[in-house]
Design a protein around this motif. Structure first.
Motif, mmCIF file in Angstrom:
data_model
loop_
_atom_site.group_PDB
_atom_site.id
_atom_site.type_symbol
_atom_site.label_atom_id
_atom_site.label_comp_id
_atom_site.label_asym_id
_atom_site.label_seq_id
_atom_site.Cartn_x
_atom_site.Cartn_y
_atom_site.Cartn_z
ATOM 1 N N TRP A 83 0.821 -1.170 0.005
ATOM 2 C CA TRP A 83 0.024 -0.027 0.222
ATOM 3 C C TRP A 83 0.773 1.163 -0.064
ATOM 4 C CZ3 TRP A 83 -1.422 3.022 4.581
ATOM 5 C CH2 TRP A 83 -2.275 4.039 4.245
ATOM 6 N N ASP B 94 -3.888 7.040 -3.184
ATOM 7 C CA ASP B 94 -3.664 5.862 -2.398
ATOM 8 C C ASP B 94 -3.599 4.784 -3.521
ATOM 9 O OD1 ASP B 94 -3.772 6.869 0.221
ATOM 10 O OD2 ASP B 94 -5.836 6.940 0.232
ATOM 11 N N SER C 248 0.764 5.720 0.014
ATOM 12 C CA SER C 248 -0.186 6.822 0.317
ATOM 13 C C SER C 248 0.605 8.156 -0.004
ATOM 14 C CB SER C 248 -0.909 6.623 1.407
ATOM 15 O OG SER C 248 -1.738 7.653 1.737
ATOM 16 N N TYR D 11 -2.860 0.251 -4.131
ATOM 17 C CA TYR D 11 -2.630 -0.975 -3.285
ATOM 18 C C TYR D 11 -1.917 -1.968 -4.743
ATOM 19 C CZ TYR D 11 -6.972 -2.193 -5.534
ATOM 20 O OH TYR D 11 -8.040 -2.465 -6.313
ATOM 21 N N ASP D 12 -1.347 -3.105 -4.062
ATOM 22 C CA ASP D 12 -1.172 -4.324 -5.209
ATOM 23 C C ASP D 12 -1.196 -5.370 -4.405
ATOM 24 O OD1 ASP D 12 1.274 -4.462 -4.443
ATOM 25 O OD2 ASP D 12 2.068 -2.845 -5.231
#
Length: 177
Positions: free
Chosen positions: A80, A87, A82, A89-90
């Motif tokens: 994550w 923001d 930010s 995610y993967d």
């Protein structure tokens, strides 16, 4: 700017210096990395930078790997990121091949498939198009691990991700693959 580049280089030099200082005692040790079939690996990484163009940058990642054969690992990874703009995610699977030469230094190559998403702060960019996106990623990477003991290593890697859709935010707030 040149001043920011110098600060960045100083940070990298400091990080390398601290790493070398922490691992200095093991340099003379006779260490054989444990990359045998059945070995499990826990990966933890993260960073926080309060001095970026986007006010801050927070990154955290983790993974769990299993060596399916000597020097060959399959890992489930996730992360994550930010900042004040977005923001992201993967999560996905990585395969890793380690070149074990019987030295504490172990080069490796990675190949993986991940699912990723990004959510742009709509208060910053008044973009009439939908700013949020998700995509599949192809990841290629290479790096080196330094084993402080047979079972504990520090690693450094460079990854290149290519997204199936426009996912990454550029300086103008637009998405790019």
């Amino acid at each position: 700017t040149k001043k920011e580049k110098v600060k960045t280089v100083k940070k990298y030099i400091l990080a390398v210096g601290v790493t070398l200082a922490l691992t200095g005692a093991s340099w003379a040790a006779d260490i054989t990395p444990n990359l045998n079939k059945g070995t499990k690996e826990l990966q933890i990484n993260g960073s926080y930078d309060a001095n970026t163009a986007l006010d801050y940058q927070f990154t955290i990642g983790a993974g769990f790997g299993y060596f399916i054969a000597d020097n060959i690992e399959v890992a489930l990874v996730g992360g994550w990121d930010s900042n004040s703009l977005a923001d992201s995610y993967d999560i996905g699977l990585l395969g890793e091949y380690n070149l074990n030469f019987g030295s504490p230094w172990v080069p490796f190559f990675q190949l993986g498939v991940l699912y990723a998403g990004v959510e742009i702060d709509d208060d910053l960019y008044n973009n009439p198009n939908e700013s949020d996106a998700d995509a599949w990623l192809g990841r290629f990477g290479a790096g080196v691990k330094y084993f402080m003991t047979e079972d504990i290593a520090l690693s450094m890697a460079v990854n290149y991700d290519f997204a199936s859709e426009d996912l990454y935010v550029d300086d103008d707030g637009n998405l790019d693959d």
